[in-house]
Scaffold this motif. Structure first.
Motif, short mmCIF file in Angstrom:
data_model
loop_
_atom_site.label_atom_id
_atom_site.label_comp_id
_atom_site.label_asym_id
_atom_site.label_seq_id
_atom_site.Cartn_x
_atom_site.Cartn_y
_atom_site.Cartn_z
N LEU A 495 32.20 40.51 37.62
CA LEU A 495 31.97 39.85 38.92
C LEU A 495 30.51 39.44 39.07
O LEU A 495 30.20 38.36 39.58
CB LEU A 495 32.35 40.79 40.06
CG LEU A 495 33.83 40.93 40.37
CD1 LEU A 495 34.01 41.92 41.50
CD2 LEU A 495 34.43 39.58 40.75
N LYS A 498 29.90 36.39 37.06
CA LYS A 498 30.56 35.23 37.66
C LYS A 498 29.75 34.69 38.83
O LYS A 498 29.50 33.49 38.95
CB LYS A 498 31.96 35.63 38.13
CG LYS A 498 32.73 34.49 38.79
CD LYS A 498 34.02 35.00 39.42
CE LYS A 498 34.48 34.12 40.56
NZ LYS A 498 34.91 32.80 40.16
N TYR A 499 29.31 35.61 39.71
CA TYR A 499 28.58 35.14 40.90
C TYR A 499 27.15 34.73 40.58
O TYR A 499 26.63 33.81 41.19
CB TYR A 499 28.65 36.20 42.00
CG TYR A 499 29.93 36.05 42.78
CD1 TYR A 499 29.99 35.20 43.89
CD2 TYR A 499 31.10 36.66 42.36
CE1 TYR A 499 31.18 35.02 44.58
CE2 TYR A 499 32.29 36.48 43.03
CZ TYR A 499 32.33 35.65 44.14
OH TYR A 499 33.50 35.45 44.82
N SER B 108 38.42 40.18 47.47
CA SER B 108 38.38 38.77 47.86
C SER B 108 37.47 37.94 46.95
O SER B 108 37.33 36.74 47.15
CB SER B 108 37.90 38.65 49.30
OG SER B 108 36.58 39.17 49.40
N LYS B 109 36.85 38.58 45.95
CA LYS B 109 35.90 37.84 45.12
C LYS B 109 36.59 36.92 44.12
O LYS B 109 35.97 36.03 43.57
CB LYS B 109 34.97 38.82 44.37
CG LYS B 109 34.04 39.63 45.30
CD LYS B 109 32.70 38.97 45.44
CE LYS B 109 31.68 39.80 46.19
NZ LYS B 109 31.94 39.95 47.63
N LEU B 110 37.87 37.16 43.83
CA LEU B 110 38.62 36.28 42.93
C LEU B 110 39.93 35.90 43.63
O LEU B 110 40.53 36.75 44.30
CB LEU B 110 38.94 36.99 41.60
CG LEU B 110 37.78 37.38 40.69
CD1 LEU B 110 38.32 38.08 39.45
CD2 LEU B 110 36.96 36.18 40.29
N TRP B 115 45.21 39.95 40.74
CA TRP B 115 43.98 40.70 41.03
C TRP B 115 44.04 41.30 42.43
O TRP B 115 43.82 42.50 42.62
CB TRP B 115 42.81 39.73 40.87
CG TRP B 115 41.48 40.17 41.42
CD1 TRP B 115 41.00 39.93 42.68
CD2 TRP B 115 40.42 40.85 40.72
NE1 TRP B 115 39.73 40.44 42.81
CE2 TRP B 115 39.35 41.00 41.63
CE3 TRP B 115 40.30 41.36 39.43
CZ2 TRP B 115 38.16 41.62 41.28
CZ3 TRP B 115 39.10 41.98 39.09
CH2 TRP B 115 38.05 42.12 40.00
#
Lengths: 525, 378
Positions: A495, A498-499, B108-110, B115
């Motif tokens: 994550l 990705k961000y 909620s990030k993907l 997921w």
């Protein structure tokens, strides 16, 4: 049936794994929270939208990291009870205080306001929201203060005394606990290290955008904030560093000698060993290159005080073990009901060294029948291995100085407003990103491995501190931690990458790289 | 300066207050987490449910951390014995709790449905497992925990997880899970709108009944269980060690406090009355009162457990004198006094800023709002 040593070793391994893992996330929280405060303050003062976007974007990365810090932090609090039950009973009267105060004063503050930081942007005035961000930073840093007060007490246990009625250590002075000199030094050193981690994180990711020519206005401002904050932080880490703490407390003296591989006490002022190969068997340092005077100056702030060597400290510990045996013998009589003045006086005369007598439990459970050979071996146990201390400390210092150089260059070229022309500086900023983390982890290894064989320096040996759990229980928990922590780390890093790659485009404001690239007007800059 | 015996009682009350604070504040988060996969039929609905607690759950969980820290400082023996004797159960709780901070933030990030669905079940486990295990642990206190202390206060004998999964303890686990589910449902009825509030209302009706029956059953069962009574010990104003007391064991002894102190009956009565009130008000759409009632249920049920066990904190079935009581498991008088001061200063401050945060984040969470704030909401 596994030996008690196996249980203690597995418990130590588990604590080390979970603590080092926890501290991958803590330093970033400590520092990034202040960087958010700085960015948002500029937003509040200038009203420039870009600073709000910066606060929100770096805040997103802060959030991904913060979740892991919280997740792994609960483990640390549980673990004293689950795995170090005797420790918890023996010193809970003192050690529990900073942990409880941490919850009440710091962690509540941080956790209650962190939600408002993320979700309160449209519900609060600018100044109110900035105050919320500030309280998150304050909470996380106060949290570090109380945890380090607890840790410092393990290194230098002040303000406490053994109680013969309850057979444990009890608090005598809460002021001594809080104002422990080791705690003050450790706090400054540790949070400044955290600020350096965070500054290098922002510096590296911003440099990556700059190298690619993406969102350059956003990245250059972030880079500048990180360069300034980072330079101040890394200077604090180095200048206010840990050295002055080493002279306080017996175990700290041993740590200093180990770090410098000082086998013998040198005539003052002692020289520092810049390089050498510590040779544990022969008890000397091969190929040593010494810089005269420096160690004496750092460690004693004088030219006429001695820095005690390992052999001398070990001999002193052996004397303390011998002195502790009568204390232990008197305590056994007291526990048997003999409270005669003579017995009590005998105990009080020797009680300072009761903990040293407990080192003998490893060799003879009865303690008082220890042979010279056993006393000698127990004294030898008070010297951890020199090579890991010597090298890991140098690894930490080396990383620190490379970061100092990086931040000096970054700050200099920011001040000259010419960072765009120096792609090699950008690459340096990216490649050095892991170094502050490595230094922080190395620092903890030096501090905690160097405290062995004690959990509480001079008071309670590690070997006696563990819970009475089975090896099966420990394999279960260790496997669980390794499994869950690996799984979570993979997700977190994924994550984060990705961000970080998305950059401020992830805010969906329509103002940044990928959103403009996708726009039909083709307004690519 | 306050007497040592009085400080011990005050800290027994404060321990109860922190546990109740945890169960009320984090309890509805756990209830909401348990209901999440069932009450949210699609992603938008699930996000409504998650965002009803999203901004505040983290502060609520701090009650657990603080209760743990305060137990360490004020009741070191309780902390060390309970955490090590319930080793496997506590680690399972801990592993389940891992899913909450990351679940809330990462879900909620993907956008991938797989997921998000996986995190929903993670949040379910992170809520249901602790809720159930805490209840089982309390059940074990009534049955007596199988452990023995030696002269050094070291646990020398104890039995593993399977021994803790006894029928009465499992029933207590159901009481705990039921009351937190109820609490989560009254909260959702209050904070979510439309179809989710409707579904929450049906859950309240069922869970109030379920908790009522299981709580009553546990009470009846308690009359048949061997309880303990403290029949002899040293001066309560002195520093005492566990082994130096005399304990009698007898059927129904856990109910003897209600004869000596009839006012303690208020605790179970509050529990029962709260359950009926929550069900009644929820059905009539008075969600706010129903939420207060379910909070009272939690306070009533935990107090019932505390009052019944008093003065025991952790009785031992293997060796009753090893059991820990209010009188012989606490910190020194000095530490209790200092910690009391810390709590008096900080607890009101915590309550004040928590109230402010709830005020700032007030309002119903709707599907429209989630769609509108898709990039910022959990």
């Amino acid at each position: 049936m596994p030996s008690p040593e196996a249980i203690v070793d597995l418990s130590r391994l588990q604590f080390a794994v979970t603590a080092l893992y926890h501290f991958l996330f803590v330093p970033l929280t400590l520092g990034l929270s202040w960087i958010l405060v700085i960015m948002e303050s500029v937003y509040v003062m200038t009203g420039k939208q870009i600073y709000k976007d910066m606060t929100r974007f770096w805040g997103k990365l802060f959030g991904i990291n913060f979740a892991m810090g919280v997740t792994t932090g609960i483990t640390m609090e549980f673990q004293f009870g689950t795995n170090w039950a005797y420790y918890s009973h023996y010193v809970g009267d003192i050690f529990g205080i900073p942990l409880a105060v941490e919850g009440l004063m710091a962690f509540f503050l941080e956790s209650t306001f962190v939600g408002v930081f993320f979700f309160g942007w449209d519900r609060l005035s600018k100044v109110q929201h900035l105050l919320v961000t500030f309280l998150v930073a304050l909470g996380s840093n106060l949290s570090a203060l109380w945890i380090l007060i607890a840790n410092a007490w393990m290194q230098n246990p002040v303000g406490a005394e053994f109680n013969i009625d309850t057979l444990r250590m009890e608090l005598t002075s809460v002021a001594a606990l809080i104002f422990n000199p080791v705690a003050q030094v450790k706090f400054v050193h540790t949070v400044a290290a955290g600020y350096t981690v965070a500054a290098s994180f922002v510096l590296g990711i911003s440099a990556w955008y700059l190298l690619r020519g993406r969102d350059t206005a956003f990245a250059a401002r972030s880079y500048a904030v990180a360069a300034g904050f980072g330079l101040a932080s890394v200077l604090s880490v180095i200048v206010l560093g840990d050295e002055s703490g080493y002279t306080t407390g017996e175990v700290q003296k041993m740590k200093l000698a180990l770090i410098e591989a000082e086998w013998e006490t040198q005539p003052p002022p002692a020289g520092i060993t810049a390089f050498g190969i510590p040779n544990q068997r022969e008890e000397r340092t091969d190929y040593a290159i010494k810089i005269p005077w420096v160690l004496g100056l750092i460690a004693t702030r004088s030219i006429d005080e001695e820095v005690t060597g390992i052999k001398e400290l070990r001999a002193a510990n052996e004397r303390r073990i011998r002195n502790g045996i009568p204390a232990y013998a008197a305590l056994q009589k007291i526990r048997g009901g003999d409270r005669s003045p003579a017995t009590l006086a005998e105990f009080n005369t020797h009680k300072e060294d009761l903990g040293y007598a407990l080192l003998l439990k490893k060799y003879t459970p009865a303690v008082i029948d220890a042979t010279d050979e056993q006393i000698h071996r127990a004294a030898a146990d008070t010297v951890p291995r020199v090579a890991p201390m010597f090298w890991i400390f140098r690894l930490m210092v080396g990383c620190g100085f490379i970061m100092l150089l990086t931040f000096i260059l970054a700050f200099y070229y920011c001040a000259r407003r010419s960072i765009y022309n120096h792609p090699s500086l950008m690459r340096l900023s990216i490649y050095t990103m892991p170094l502050p983390w490595i230094a922080a982890e190395a620092g903890w290894i030096v501090a905690e491995y160097g405290r062995q064989p004690w959990t509480i320096s001079g008071i309670l040996p590690t070997r006696l501190s563990a819970s009475s759990v089975s090896a099966g229980d420990l394999y279960f928990s260790l496997a669980g931690f390794i499994g869950f922590y690996t799984f979570l780390l993979v997700i977190e890093v994924m994550l984060m990458l990705k961000y970080a790659r998305l950059g401020p485009s992830s805010l969906a404001t329509g103002r940044y790289h990928f959103e403009r690239a996708a726009a039909p007007s083709g307004a690519r800059s | 300066m306050i007497e040592y015996a009085a400080l011990k009682i005050i800290w027994w009350a404060l321990l109860g207050a922190l546990l109740i604070g945890f169960a009320i504040a984090d309890g509805f988060d756990m209830g909401v987490g348990m209901l999440l996969p069932f009450l949210g039929k699609n992603d938008a609905e699930r996000r409504v449910i998650i965002n009803s607690i999203g901004p505040t759950w983290e502060g609520n969980q701090t009650w657990l951390i603080t209760a743990g820290g305060a137990t360490f400082a004020a009741w070191p023996l309780v902390y060390s014995v309970s955490f090590s004797v319930f080793y496997v159960a506590l680690l399972l709780t801990l592993f389940a709790l891992f899913f909450r901070p990351v679940g809330f933030d990462y879900r909620s990030k993907l956008p991938d449905p797989l997921w998000r669905n996986a995190w929903d079940w993670g949040l379910f486990a992170g809520s249901a497992v602790p809720a159930f295990i805490f209840g089982v642990a309390f059940g074990n206190l009534f049955l007596g925990v199988p452990f023995r202390l030696d002269e050094d206060m070291r646990v020398v004998e104890s039995s593993g997880l399977l021994h803790h999964l006894r029928p009465f303890a499992l029933l207590c686990g159901l009481v705990s899970a039921g009351m937190l589910c109820l609490h989560g449902a009254t909260y959702l009825q209050l904070r979510a709108d439309g179809v989710i509030a409707q579904r929450a209302r049906r859950v309240v009706a069922f869970m109030a009944l379920f908790t009522l029956i299981s709580f009553a059953a546990a009470g009846l069962w308690l009359t048949q269980i061997d309880g303990q009574r403290l029949v002899g010990m040293g001066d309560p104003n002195a520093a005492l060690l566990p082994l130096a007391k005399t304990v009698s064991v007898g059927k129904g002894a856990w109910l003897s406090n209600y004869h000596v102190y009839p006012w303690m009956m208020l605790a179970p009565l509050t529990g029962f009355a709260g359950l009926l009130l929550a069900r009644y008000c929820s059905a009539r759409g008075r969600a706010g009162v129903a939420f207060l009632a379910s909070s009272a249920v939690i306070a009533g049920i935990i107090l019932t457990a505390g009052f019944s066990l008093y003065p025991f904190l952790m009785p031992s079935s293997l060796h009753p004198p090893s059991g820990l009581t209010v009188w012989d498991a606490c910190s020194s008088r000095h530490t209790l006094f200092i910690m009391l001061g810390v709590v008096i200063v900080f607890l009101p401050i915590i309550l004040a800023y928590t109230a402010w945060v709830y005020r700032v984040m007030r309002g119903t969470v709707t599907v429209e709002r989630i769609v509108r704030e898709s990039h910022t909401a959990y």
